[in-house]
Design a protein around this motif. Structure first.
Motif, PDB file in Angstrom:
ATOM      1  N   GLU A   1       0.746  -1.222  -0.082  1.00 19.39           N
ATOM      2  CA  GLU A   1       0.041  -0.121   0.030  1.00 19.39           C
ATOM      3  C   GLU A   1       0.900   1.306   0.154  1.00 19.39           C
ATOM      4  N   VAL A   2       1.806   1.372  -1.029  1.00 28.96           N
ATOM      5  CA  VAL A   2       2.588   2.366  -0.988  1.00 28.96           C
ATOM      6  C   VAL A   2       2.233   3.231  -2.452  1.00 28.96           C
ATOM      7  N   SER A   3       2.344   4.823  -2.070  1.00 28.41           N
ATOM      8  CA  SER A   3       2.038   5.363  -3.211  1.00 28.41           C
ATOM      9  C   SER A   3       2.879   6.990  -3.019  1.00 28.41           C
ATOM     10  N   GLY A   4       2.457   7.866  -3.869  1.00 23.35           N
ATOM     11  CA  GLY A   4       3.105   9.262  -3.682  1.00 23.35           C
ATOM     12  C   GLY A   4       2.015  10.241  -2.793  1.00 23.35           C
ATOM     13  N   ILE A   5       0.941  10.042  -3.029  1.00 23.71           N
ATOM     14  CA  ILE A   5      -0.187  10.698  -2.255  1.00 23.71           C
ATOM     15  C   ILE A   5      -0.653  10.175  -1.184  1.00 23.71           C
ATOM     16  N   VAL A   6      -1.446   9.217  -1.408  1.00 23.45           N
ATOM     17  CA  VAL A   6      -2.038   8.404  -0.315  1.00 23.45           C
ATOM     18  C   VAL A   6      -1.705   7.005  -0.550  1.00 23.45           C
ATOM     19  N   GLY A   7      -1.130   6.377   0.692  1.00 22.18           N
ATOM     20  CA  GLY A   7      -0.937   5.150   0.813  1.00 22.18           C
ATOM     21  C   GLY A   7      -1.937   4.092   0.800  1.00 22.18           C
ATOM     22  N   GLN A   8      -2.593   3.860   1.945  1.00 28.45           N
ATOM     23  CA  GLN A   8      -3.589   2.912   2.071  1.00 28.45           C
ATOM     24  C   GLN A   8      -5.003   3.635   2.656  1.00 28.45           C
ATOM     25  N   GLY A   9      -6.135   3.357   1.824  1.00 25.37           N
ATOM     26  CA  GLY A   9      -7.348   3.961   1.957  1.00 25.37           C
ATOM     27  C   GLY A   9      -7.713   4.931   1.037  1.00 25.37           C
ATOM     28  N   ALA A  10      -6.923   5.012  -0.069  1.00 24.42           N
ATOM     29  CA  ALA A  10      -7.201   6.076  -1.173  1.00 24.42           C
ATOM     30  C   ALA A  10      -8.522   5.907  -1.736  1.00 24.42           C
ATOM     31  N   TYR A  11      -9.122   4.644  -1.825  1.00 20.92           N
ATOM     32  CA  TYR A  11     -10.313   4.466  -2.325  1.00 20.92           C
ATOM     33  C   TYR A  11     -11.433   5.256  -1.501  1.00 20.92           C
ATOM     34  N   SER A  12     -11.335   5.631  -0.266  1.00 23.49           N
ATOM     35  CA  SER A  12     -12.325   6.254   0.494  1.00 23.49           C
ATOM     36  C   SER A  12     -12.177   7.833   0.524  1.00 23.49           C
ATOM     37  N   CYS A  13     -11.294   8.448   0.013  1.00 22.22           N
ATOM     38  CA  CYS A  13     -11.253   9.756  -0.059  1.00 22.22           C
ATOM     39  C   CYS A  13     -11.131  10.320  -1.440  1.00 22.22           C
ATOM     40  N   ILE A  14     -11.614  11.657  -1.618  1.00 18.51           N
ATOM     41  CA  ILE A  14     -11.610  12.418  -2.784  1.00 18.51           C
ATOM     42  C   ILE A  14     -10.244  13.037  -3.111  1.00 18.51           C
ATOM     43  N   ILE A  15      -9.440  12.693  -4.378  1.00 17.84           N
ATOM     44  CA  ILE A  15      -8.125  13.019  -4.586  1.00 17.84           C
ATOM     45  C   ILE A  15      -8.338  13.814  -5.922  1.00 17.84           C
ATOM     46  N   ILE A  16      -8.187  15.244  -6.062  1.00 19.01           N
ATOM     47  CA  ILE A  16      -8.326  16.319  -7.187  1.00 19.01           C
ATOM     48  C   ILE A  16      -7.083  16.756  -7.320  1.00 19.01           C
ATOM     49  N   GLY A  17      -6.581  16.808  -8.569  1.00 17.28           N
ATOM     50  CA  GLY A  17      -5.593  17.640  -9.174  1.00 17.28           C
ATOM     51  C   GLY A  17      -4.136  17.355  -8.428  1.00 17.28           C
ATOM     52  N   CYS A  18      -4.142  16.171  -8.143  1.00 16.35           N
ATOM     53  CA  CYS A  18      -2.696  15.725  -7.435  1.00 16.35           C
ATOM     54  C   CYS A  18      -1.874  15.252  -8.566  1.00 16.35           C
ATOM     55  N   ALA A  19      -0.562  15.309  -8.097  1.00 19.36           N
ATOM     56  CA  ALA A  19       0.661  14.882  -9.050  1.00 19.36           C
ATOM     57  C   ALA A  19       1.705  14.284  -8.406  1.00 19.36           C
TER      58      ALA A  19
END
Length: 96
Positions: free
Chosen positions: A78-96
């Motif tokens: 569950e590794v990522s640049g913006i959100v690791g774990q639980g990204a499916y449960s939040c709103i992510i807009i305009g991120c890179a």
């Protein structure tokens, strides 16, 4: 811009600038993480749920808007640049 963020905790979960973004409570207002950038001179190392901005979020507690990451991020899963774990449960807009 966050410069020189150093997290070196390979045996700990939920690592990031905001390690654990909290538990959902329907009575609480949504939180926002906006306009936050982690630069390339940073690194985040952790176990499960690792990212430069938010290691772990659950239940749609936060919206993440206009954030970016150039840091090195490593973990077990569950590794990522913006959100690791639980990204499916939040709103992510305009991120890179």
């Amino acid at each position: 811009m966050i410069d020189h963020l150093y997290i070196n905790a390979p045996d700990k979960d939920n690592q990031g600038l905001f390690g654990d973004a909290g538990v959902y409570d329907s009575r609480a207002p949504r939180g926002f993480i906006k306009n936050t950038s982690v630069d390339h001179a940073s690194y985040v190392y952790g176990g499960d749920g690792v990212a430069a901005i938010v290691g772990f979020t659950r239940g749609g507690v936060v919206d993440i808007v206009n954030c970016s990451n150039a840091a090195e991020v490593k973990g077990s899963s569950e590794v990522s640049g913006i959100v690791g774990q639980g990204a499916y449960s939040c709103i992510i807009i305009g991120c890179a």
